[in-house]
Design an enzyme around this catalytic site. Structure first.
Site, PDB file in Angstrom:
ATOM      1  N   PRO A   1       0.814  -1.217   0.000  1.00  0.00           N
ATOM      2  CA  PRO A   1       0.000   0.000   0.000  1.00  0.00           C
ATOM      3  C   PRO A   1       0.853   1.275   0.000  1.00  0.00           C
ATOM      4  O   PRO A   1       0.452   2.294  -0.553  1.00  0.00           O
ATOM      5  CB  PRO A   1      -0.808  -0.115   1.295  1.00  0.00           C
ATOM      6  CG  PRO A   1      -0.876  -1.584   1.558  1.00  0.00           C
ATOM      7  CD  PRO A   1       0.402  -2.163   1.047  1.00  0.00           C
TER       8      PRO A   1
ATOM      9  N   GLY B   1       4.974   1.519  -4.908  1.00  0.00           N
ATOM     10  CA  GLY B   1       4.869   0.695  -6.107  1.00  0.00           C
ATOM     11  C   GLY B   1       6.212   0.672  -6.805  1.00  0.00           C
ATOM     12  O   GLY B   1       6.942  -0.316  -6.739  1.00  0.00           O
TER      13      GLY B   1
ATOM     14  N   THR C   1       7.390   0.465 -14.332  1.00  0.00           N
ATOM     15  CA  THR C   1       6.687   1.282 -15.334  1.00  0.00           C
ATOM     16  C   THR C   1       7.648   1.749 -16.438  1.00  0.00           C
ATOM     17  O   THR C   1       8.872   1.608 -16.307  1.00  0.00           O
ATOM     18  CB  THR C   1       6.092   2.554 -14.681  1.00  0.00           C
ATOM     19  OG1 THR C   1       7.195   3.336 -14.194  1.00  0.00           O
ATOM     20  CG2 THR C   1       5.139   2.237 -13.542  1.00  0.00           C
TER      21      THR C   1
ATOM     22  N   GLU D   1       5.955  -4.825 -13.215  1.00  0.00           N
ATOM     23  CA  GLU D   1       7.385  -5.188 -13.316  1.00  0.00           C
ATOM     24  C   GLU D   1       8.226  -3.963 -13.701  1.00  0.00           C
ATOM     25  O   GLU D   1       9.267  -4.094 -14.339  1.00  0.00           O
ATOM     26  CB  GLU D   1       7.607  -6.326 -14.323  1.00  0.00           C
ATOM     27  CG  GLU D   1       6.927  -7.627 -13.944  1.00  0.00           C
ATOM     28  CD  GLU D   1       7.499  -8.247 -12.682  1.00  0.00           C
ATOM     29  OE1 GLU D   1       6.704  -8.408 -11.719  1.00  0.00           O
ATOM     30  OE2 GLU D   1       8.683  -8.560 -12.635  1.00  0.00           O
TER      31      GLU D   1
END
Ligand SMILES: Cc1cc2nc3c(=O)[nH]c(=O)nc-3n(C[C@H](O)[C@H](O)[C@H](O)COP(=O)(O)OP(=O)(O)OC[C@H]3O[C@@H](n4cnc5c(N)ncnc54)[C@H](O)[C@@H]3O)c2cc1C
Length: 407
Positions: free
Chosen positions: A142, A145, A386, A384
């Protein structure tokens, strides 16, 4: 060394089998499961047994272990011999099945992203134990990323077991896979070097699939939130070395991306090819001639656009094959893996969206699959790593800058 761009003959069976599955199993059910998000495609069970048989015979794509056990079966090759091994097979298989449906491809049992991670770092004993599992990959949390060094899930050694605590989000195949490769820190005070990956059975005390996400594309693929609460696993489930080497930093776990990024690039190449083929069919039906001998200015604008996209497609394909080939030949490929993912991810979204545009109202409707492919391809430029993150990695490597120099 000269470059031979022809695929080795031994991969013919892989291509044929994967293409047959894509055309005869995936395509006919593609729309059905796009509309029935989260339903398990039972048709894939047949495919799973087929893959198992092929893997035993050394003919399948990745197989659960990324083809590594197949490599081991062969005679040792003399130094300097060029190898077309598990990674190449895996990528080709991925391209073909993603041509059929990328969401379904992500749902094929025993072919998860976690499997590629296991293939990248497992030792021989772990390969024996985990070579036949279906493994999802759980990095994202959370709180982060892209910044995968920010892992806050913990793995605390207690006797012969690690105790995992934390929450992972957006785990592809997270509710269907038999196992999950989880990134967790063994000691937060030691920073990124302490991040290790652990193989955790999904049906295990302390593992809870909290919910599934509703999504823009790849709707047939289950994307799960998974919580780990005092989840105890044998200490031998840590992949790679348990040692925390602060000098080596993040290298250990990041190595998994060298195998998984070309796989995702392969997915993008597969969807892009599906789109280009459909676009060619629609244009030809509309009487648009694609003439490779004419300059762009002398032909229909749609034909000129098609040729431009086709050359981008070729570049994406070749980048992807190179990255996989390098992995098979034990050449460091982090730069090329990122290049393949950046090029193929961008090309996949460009081609699929342009195809919707050039096929007009037909393309925007659900009568064709092209609008679905445009939705499906977006994720391939996100997970995997950006597009922006791949470019950052490439820039760091080309300019010889550290992650502290270039953020
Ligand atoms: C359908 C789906 C499936 C997924 N499957 C998995 C999975 O199986 N396992 C898993 O672990 N994760 C998975 N993910 C998560 C995915 O890997 C992350 O979404 C991705 O890494 C981006 O992270 P974020 O969404 O938090 O975006 P952020 O990191 O918040 O980034 C937001 C935007 O900022 C840009 N950005 C971030 N940092 C920089 C920078 N330094 N320089 C320039 N631009 C930057 C990014 O490129 C992006 O455009 C999945 C996600 C989705 C949507």
């Amino acid at each position: 060394m000269s470059i031979n761009l022809e695929l080795p003959k031994k991969l013919d069976t892989t291509i044929d089998q994967a293409h047959q599955a894509a055309a005869e199993i995936f395509r006919p059910i593609s729309r059905k499961y796009d509309l029935r998000e989260h339903d398990y495609p039972v048709e894939l069970d047949t495919l799973a047994s087929l893959y198992d048989g092929l893997a035993e015979a050394g003919q399948a794509g990745a197989g659960a272990d990324g083809g590594r056990s197949q490599e081991k079966k062969g005679k040792p090759k003399p130094e300097g011999t060029v190898v077309n091994g598990g990674n190449m097979q895996s990528v080709i298989n991925t391209m073909e099945t993603s041509w059929g449906d990328v969401g379904l491809m992500l749902t094929i049992p025993y072919q998860g992203l976690g499997n590629a991670a296991i293939a990248a770092v497992a030792d021989d004993e772990q390969l024996k134990r985990f070579g036949k599992v279906w493994a999802a990959m759980a990095i994202t949390e959370p709180s982060f990323g892209s910044d995968s060094a920010a892992v806050s899930t913990t793995a605390t050694l207690d006797g012969d077991e690690y105790v995992l605590n934390g929450e992972k989000i957006f785990v592809t195949a997270g509710s269907r896979a038999t196992h999950i490769v989880v990134w967790a820190s063994v000691d937060k005070s030691l920073g990124r070097a302490a991040i290790k990956s652990f193989v955790v059975p999904r049906e295990h005390p302390g593992v809870e699939v909290a919910r599934l996400e509703h999504k823009l594309g790849i709707r047939v693929s289950d994307t799960a939130v998974i919580r780990f609460e005092n989840c105890r696993i044998p200490k031998e489930n840590l992949l790679g070395s348990p040692e925390v080497d602060t000098k080596k930093g993040f290298g250990g776990v990041m190595q998994t991306f060298d195998n998984t990024r070309p796989m995702v690039a392969g997915m993008a190449v597969g969807v892009a090819r599906a789109s280009l083929e459909e676009l060619r069919r629609v244009l030809e039906e509309a009487g648009v001639e694609i003439d490779y001998d004419k300059p762009a200015a002398d032909q229909h604008a749609a034909a000129a656009e098609f040729i431009r996209m086709e050359s981008d497609f070729e570049a994406a394909y070749l980048h992807t094959m190179r990255a996989a080939w390098m992995a098979d030949n034990k050449q460091p490929n982090s730069l090329e893996a990122s290049m393949s993912k950046a090029k193929a991810g961008r090309t996949g979204t460009d081609i699929t969206n342009k195809t919707v545009e050039l096929t007009g109202t037909l393309g925007y409707s659900e009568r064709l699959l092209v609008e679905k492919w445009a939705r499906d391809s977006k994720i391939l430029d996100i997970f995997e790593g950006t597009q922006q993150i791949q470019q950052l990695i490439i820039a760091r490597r080309v300019l010889n800058k550290s992650s502290a120099d270039l953020k």
